[in-house]
Design a protein around this motif. Structure first.
Motif, mmCIF file in Angstrom:
data_model
loop_
_atom_site.group_PDB
_atom_site.id
_atom_site.type_symbol
_atom_site.label_atom_id
_atom_site.label_comp_id
_atom_site.label_asym_id
_atom_site.label_seq_id
_atom_site.Cartn_x
_atom_site.Cartn_y
_atom_site.Cartn_z
ATOM 1 N N PHE A 123 -8.444 -13.077 -11.952
ATOM 2 C CA PHE A 123 -7.775 -14.057 -12.935
ATOM 3 C C PHE A 123 -8.622 -14.236 -14.164
ATOM 4 O O PHE A 123 -8.360 -14.032 -15.133
ATOM 5 C CB PHE A 123 -7.012 -15.373 -12.406
ATOM 6 N N HIS A 124 -9.935 -14.441 -13.711
ATOM 7 C CA HIS A 124 -11.200 -14.790 -14.695
ATOM 8 C C HIS A 124 -11.750 -13.521 -15.039
ATOM 9 O O HIS A 124 -12.971 -13.753 -15.774
ATOM 10 C CB HIS A 124 -11.847 -15.909 -14.083
ATOM 11 N N ARG A 125 -11.117 -12.308 -14.784
ATOM 12 C CA ARG A 125 -11.554 -10.915 -15.195
ATOM 13 C C ARG A 125 -13.120 -10.735 -14.773
ATOM 14 O O ARG A 125 -13.823 -10.155 -15.150
ATOM 15 C CB ARG A 125 -11.514 -10.801 -16.683
ATOM 16 N N VAL A 126 -13.204 -11.224 -13.336
ATOM 17 C CA VAL A 126 -14.404 -10.956 -12.632
ATOM 18 C C VAL A 126 -14.054 -9.603 -11.866
ATOM 19 O O VAL A 126 -13.030 -9.726 -10.962
ATOM 20 C CB VAL A 126 -15.025 -11.941 -11.763
ATOM 21 N N ARG A 127 -14.695 -8.437 -11.742
ATOM 22 C CA ARG A 127 -14.304 -7.263 -11.097
ATOM 23 C C ARG A 127 -14.343 -7.445 -9.501
ATOM 24 O O ARG A 127 -15.502 -7.898 -9.281
ATOM 25 C CB ARG A 127 -14.992 -6.232 -11.561
ATOM 26 N N THR A 128 -13.306 -7.471 -8.840
ATOM 27 C CA THR A 128 -13.475 -7.100 -7.479
ATOM 28 C C THR A 128 -12.700 -6.041 -6.970
ATOM 29 O O THR A 128 -11.708 -5.411 -7.817
ATOM 30 C CB THR A 128 -12.750 -8.512 -6.526
ATOM 31 N N PRO A 129 -12.842 -5.510 -5.478
ATOM 32 C CA PRO A 129 -12.153 -4.307 -5.239
ATOM 33 C C PRO A 129 -10.614 -4.784 -5.107
ATOM 34 O O PRO A 129 -10.369 -5.879 -4.836
ATOM 35 C CB PRO A 129 -12.709 -4.110 -3.843
ATOM 36 N N ARG A 130 -9.880 -3.699 -5.420
ATOM 37 C CA ARG A 130 -8.266 -4.014 -5.077
ATOM 38 C C ARG A 130 -8.037 -4.127 -3.679
ATOM 39 O O ARG A 130 -8.775 -3.636 -2.673
ATOM 40 C CB ARG A 130 -7.419 -2.864 -5.652
ATOM 41 N N PHE A 131 -7.038 -4.949 -3.308
ATOM 42 C CA PHE A 131 -7.028 -5.354 -1.822
ATOM 43 C C PHE A 131 -5.482 -5.847 -1.501
ATOM 44 O O PHE A 131 -4.512 -5.808 -2.297
ATOM 45 C CB PHE A 131 -7.813 -6.722 -1.745
ATOM 46 N N HIS A 132 -5.313 -5.949 -0.307
ATOM 47 C CA HIS A 132 -4.096 -6.207 0.268
ATOM 48 C C HIS A 132 -4.311 -7.062 1.505
ATOM 49 O O HIS A 132 -4.757 -6.690 2.372
ATOM 50 C CB HIS A 132 -3.085 -4.936 0.548
ATOM 51 N N SER A 133 -3.511 -8.281 1.554
ATOM 52 C CA SER A 133 -3.482 -9.074 2.768
ATOM 53 C C SER A 133 -2.410 -8.877 3.943
ATOM 54 O O SER A 133 -1.457 -8.461 3.469
ATOM 55 C CB SER A 133 -3.501 -10.445 2.395
ATOM 56 N N TYR A 135 -0.874 -10.479 7.012
ATOM 57 C CA TYR A 135 -0.644 -11.621 7.747
ATOM 58 C C TYR A 135 -0.014 -11.402 9.140
ATOM 59 O O TYR A 135 0.851 -10.547 9.179
ATOM 60 C CB TYR A 135 0.135 -12.724 7.231
ATOM 61 N N ARG A 136 -0.452 -12.017 10.067
ATOM 62 C CA ARG A 136 0.093 -11.697 11.576
ATOM 63 C C ARG A 136 1.559 -12.278 11.563
ATOM 64 O O ARG A 136 2.299 -12.857 10.918
ATOM 65 C CB ARG A 136 -0.372 -12.704 12.500
ATOM 66 N N GLY A 137 2.435 -11.241 12.369
ATOM 67 C CA GLY A 137 3.879 -11.250 12.356
ATOM 68 C C GLY A 137 4.708 -10.488 11.132
ATOM 69 O O GLY A 137 5.870 -10.148 11.009
ATOM 70 N N GLN A 138 3.870 -9.801 10.088
ATOM 71 C CA GLN A 138 4.433 -9.125 9.079
ATOM 72 C C GLN A 138 4.116 -7.533 9.436
ATOM 73 O O GLN A 138 3.376 -7.179 10.143
ATOM 74 C CB GLN A 138 3.962 -9.632 7.703
ATOM 75 N N LYS A 139 4.929 -6.729 8.796
ATOM 76 C CA LYS A 139 4.752 -5.286 8.873
ATOM 77 C C LYS A 139 3.662 -4.882 8.281
ATOM 78 O O LYS A 139 2.963 -5.427 7.275
ATOM 79 C CB LYS A 139 6.111 -4.829 8.071
ATOM 80 N N ILE A 140 3.060 -3.662 8.932
ATOM 81 C CA ILE A 140 1.669 -3.189 8.628
ATOM 82 C C ILE A 140 1.874 -2.137 8.071
ATOM 83 O O ILE A 140 2.540 -1.086 8.400
ATOM 84 C CB ILE A 140 0.602 -3.145 9.858
ATOM 85 N N ARG A 141 1.758 -1.678 6.776
ATOM 86 C CA ARG A 141 1.790 -0.472 6.216
ATOM 87 C C ARG A 141 0.610 -0.211 4.750
ATOM 88 O O ARG A 141 0.122 -1.271 4.608
ATOM 89 C CB ARG A 141 3.075 -0.308 5.383
ATOM 90 N N LEU A 142 0.478 0.879 4.149
ATOM 91 C CA LEU A 142 -0.283 0.949 3.213
ATOM 92 C C LEU A 142 0.413 1.008 1.822
ATOM 93 O O LEU A 142 1.174 1.876 1.711
ATOM 94 C CB LEU A 142 -0.884 2.411 3.444
ATOM 95 N N PRO A 143 0.184 0.028 1.232
ATOM 96 C CA PRO A 143 0.758 -0.414 -0.034
ATOM 97 C C PRO A 143 0.509 0.746 -0.955
ATOM 98 O O PRO A 143 -0.593 1.407 -1.087
ATOM 99 C CB PRO A 143 0.457 -1.637 -0.732
ATOM 100 N N LYS A 144 1.454 1.157 -2.081
ATOM 101 C CA LYS A 144 1.075 2.148 -3.274
ATOM 102 C C LYS A 144 -0.318 1.842 -3.949
ATOM 103 O O LYS A 144 -0.724 2.401 -4.775
ATOM 104 C CB LYS A 144 2.297 2.296 -3.821
ATOM 105 N N THR A 145 -0.173 0.376 -4.179
ATOM 106 C CA THR A 145 -1.301 -0.219 -5.013
ATOM 107 C C THR A 145 -2.699 0.047 -4.404
ATOM 108 O O THR A 145 -3.622 -0.332 -5.149
ATOM 109 C CB THR A 145 -1.066 -1.675 -5.529
#
Length: 337
Positions: A123-133, A135-145
């Motif tokens: 949000f503050h325009r500090v570069r970080t790697p793109r990521f995906h969280s 959480y336990r109990g949720q479906k695990i998949r590779l998002p398009k992003t």
């Protein structure tokens, strides 16, 4: 009258009142950070009392009520062997109203959650790697992003726990398997972030109103095979035999041109301010061949042993170890005024 310092730290077991910690402080693989800080506090003329916590906060409450220290030097990284409960100890100290070194409970909560922390930095325009969280109990998949390869980590762990060469994944099946391992074997949520090829640098900062940026350190990966990902695994950080076998070493960063050096400073200062940090921190960074600086994660209560990154960087610019410890004590006292 000497300033009264309560040095607070954690142990993986409970001890009786009046325990002298002689065995732990004499063990080079034990409480070596605590031993370094304790000696520096004594050398600085403070009146120092030591107290460890395991699974009961009542000893801390009793000591504060009965002896009312002027400041607490907080080295607690776990409570009941759970790393993300360090923020709860800091919150209790805040409720007790005693000035305290290091990060507050809010900063510890924010920076312990890698996903939340990265959202604020982006949000503050500090570069970080793109990521995906994940959480336990949720479906695990590779998002398009998200683009492979990725590195999969526990969402709330520190010190590279749960990170190995197998953490870097090249396909969706491997990503899902690694996330599932963290969910099931470690009982933790996970995060996958795009792997950034480049140099691994560590930049330390001290300060609240005025910031002091210290010379960057670098983790070099020596003779590791070319097809192996260069990442700071748990073994690469803590296993001395493994480090020696592969020629992995920590040293001051060399060959930084002025433009890149300024970019490192600007990035870390913006990140420090964005996260509202007010004590000391170390940023883990990746620098690409094109000179792009990525913040991998902040360490808001980093190790301050005499031989660790922050203290060595401070010594590089003429801040002796005892002076560094005094700076942190004075900083805590000043913030309470």
């Amino acid at each position: 009258m000497a300033t009264r310092v309560l040095m607070l730290f954690d142990l993986p077991y409970a001890v009786k009142p009046g325990y002298d910690y002689a065995e732990e402080f004499a063990n080079p693989n034990g409480s070596y950070t605590e031993a370094d800080v304790y000696r520096a506090l004594l050398d600085s003329g403070y009146e120092v009392q030591r107290l460890s916590l395991f699974d009961d906060v009542r000893p801390l409450i009793e000591v504060v009520r009965e002896q009312r220290p002027d400041v607490i030097f907080n080295l607690c990284e776990t409570f009941h062997n759970i790393t993300q409960w360090d923020k709860n100890v800091a919150a209790l100290i805040e409720l007790l109203g005693v000035p305290c070194t290091g990060a507050g409970s809010g900063a510890l909560f924010l920076c312990n959650d890698k996903s939340l922390c990265k959202k604020i930095l982006r949000f503050h325009r500090v570069r970080t790697p793109r990521f995906h969280s994940y959480y336990r109990g949720q479906k695990i998949r590779l998002p398009k992003t998200l683009k492979l390869p990725c590195i999969v980590k526990p969402l709330t762990e520190e010190a590279s726990r749960g990170i190995s060469q197998a953490s870097v994944v090249d396909d969706e099946a491997a990503l899902c398997a690694r996330v599932q391992m963290i969910h099931e074997r470690m009982n933790l949520d996970a995060i996958a972030e795009e792997y950034v090829e480049g140099r691994e640098l560590y930049m330390s900062i001290i300060g609240d109103r005025l910031l002091r940026l210290l010379p960057p350190r670098e983790l070099s990966f020596g003779q590791m095979a070319e097809d192996e990902p260069r990442i700071a695994t748990y073994k690469a950080k803590w296993d001395e035999a493994y480090r020696k076998r592969w020629g992995i070493r920590n040293h001051f960063a060399e060959d930084l041109d002025p433009v890149l050096a300024q970019r490192l400073h600007d990035t870390c200062k913006r990140a420090y301010r964005a996260l509202n940090l007010k004590s000391y921190a170390r940023f883990d960074l990746r620098v690409t061949a094109a000179g792009q600086v990525y913040v991998i994660e902040p360490n808001v209560n980093p190790c301050i042993a005499r031989d660790d990154e922050l203290a060595q960087s401070a010594e590089k610019v003429g801040i002796a170890y005892a002076s560094l410890i005094r700076m942190l004590v004075n900083q805590a006292l000043r913030r309470s005024q």
